[in-house]
Write an enzyme that holds these catalytic residues in place. Sequence first.
Site, mmCIF file in Angstrom:
data_model
loop_
_atom_site.group_PDB
_atom_site.id
_atom_site.type_symbol
_atom_site.label_atom_id
_atom_site.label_comp_id
_atom_site.label_asym_id
_atom_site.label_seq_id
_atom_site.Cartn_x
_atom_site.Cartn_y
_atom_site.Cartn_z
ATOM 1 N N HIS A 129 -15.409 51.211 -66.359
ATOM 2 C CA HIS A 129 -16.658 50.626 -66.933
ATOM 3 C C HIS A 129 -16.380 49.922 -68.238
ATOM 4 C CE1 HIS A 129 -18.750 53.467 -64.426
ATOM 5 N NE2 HIS A 129 -18.105 54.460 -64.846
ATOM 6 N N GLU A 160 -9.413 30.721 -69.309
ATOM 7 C CA GLU A 160 -10.578 30.529 -68.970
ATOM 8 C C GLU A 160 -10.934 29.373 -67.804
ATOM 9 O OE1 GLU A 160 -12.866 30.655 -73.110
ATOM 10 O OE2 GLU A 160 -11.000 29.631 -73.065
ATOM 11 N N SER A 183 -7.934 24.735 -82.006
ATOM 12 C CA SER A 183 -9.326 24.204 -82.002
ATOM 13 C C SER A 183 -9.324 22.957 -83.078
ATOM 14 C CB SER A 183 -10.198 25.139 -82.757
ATOM 15 O OG SER A 183 -11.324 24.677 -83.494
ATOM 16 N N LYS A 230 -7.169 28.898 -84.951
ATOM 17 C CA LYS A 230 -7.290 29.316 -83.562
ATOM 18 C C LYS A 230 -6.335 29.135 -82.420
ATOM 19 C CE LYS A 230 -11.417 30.006 -81.900
ATOM 20 N NZ LYS A 230 -11.948 31.027 -81.439
#
Length: 444
Positions: free
Chosen positions: A140, A274, A261, A267
């Site tokens: 979970h 992704e 970024s 970043k």
Amino acid sequence: MQEINASIPFDKRLWRQDVAGSRAHADMLASCGIISEEDNAAIQDGLDKVSAEFEANDVEENLALEDIHMVVETRLNELIGDAARRLHTARSRNDQVATDFRLWTRDAVGEMDAAIAELQTALVARAAEHSNSIMPGFTHLQVAQPVTLGHHLMAYYEMLKRDRSRFADCARRLNEMPLGSAALAGTGFNIDRDQTAAALGFDRPMTNSLDAVSDRDFAIEFLTCTAQLALHLSRLAEEVIIWASQPYGFVKLSDGWSTGSSIMPQKRNPDASELVRGHAGRILGCMNGLMVTMKGLPLAYSKDMQNDKPPVFEAYDLIGLCIAAMTGMVSSLTFDTSRMEEVAATGFSTATDLADWLVRDHNMPFRDAHHVTGAAVKICETRGGHDLTSLTADDLASIDQALAGCTLPDLSVQGSVSSRTSPGGTAPVRVKEAVAAAKKELGI
Ligand code: ARG
């Protein structure tokens, strides 16, 4: 009409297979006495030239010629004349395209296997490095029990092993030859399908001509194997994304496999992960698309089936990128093992070890042990703790008098993982065995 009808913009990828099929067909026609040896020699020479041209300049996208089969034959006709016009004897584009596409898919499956093996190799290397490293195991997405990082990585090795076996299965079934089925009914010429099948490396000619020209199971099966693989990769990608986020801080992505970024100079984004996660969605779409295309098609060939190629090519291109990216990422990730171990100890993750100890050393039924452990967790929690380190024998005695004066077990995360030596368990000794077995399977 030309625009809706043409497949050359995408089926030009099949030119090598189309040439190979034509070579085998012409050889067979000659040895069966259907065309002359001279015509066959001219066809083989001409196909050499056609191949050299396509190799050098790619295939011209002439919509008027419709598809790769017409493009090859038309160019051959321009180069050698008459003999070229005998090549299509006892053949149709229907058995031709089914044969070309099977040949292409067979190669693709082989490439898949090699690429997956590389990712497995990368996973095994990292698992070997981290057979002792401790991380939280989750259920979970809540810290459940400590596990070893090597064990976690080897879970993906197993998924990929099943993926390879699925592709191998797909390869076995697809390796039958449609050629010789002609348009749909077979041919009146006295052809030798065993000869062409052997020449093209097929196990055998397909049994039923109607089935042979209208079956696209092999393409769907390739897509289902690819979709299952994409699902696995997207799960790993998702873990990398979570692990790399600051609240977790389990991994640092390499410069090579992260992006910056345009506004936030600090970043380091997991774009590749992704996109692996995202591409899985597109790949599922490809699989679904071809299934829906084939659904309800009457026998034998219908032009709908020309739409078999774009989804297969798209899925193949995407999955290639996904495997390469995951291999690169896995190989170059830096694991923050002390952070992982620190989190592994939170959430009372060794509570099960306490319960197991009550069962083993105090002959308590597991359900009672579960209850005592729950009470022990509560005591530690009231003291503001996140683990069982503050637990004392007096605490246990306050829950169950029979435990007065007992010596507490090892409730450390190290103790926990090393105790889990059941077959398939997370103990470092088991992980080392799994790694050794995997290396043997991979031949490394
Ligand atoms: N370009 C076609 C395809 O990909 C080849 C088969 C054409 N057959 C036909 N009967 N029009 O499916």
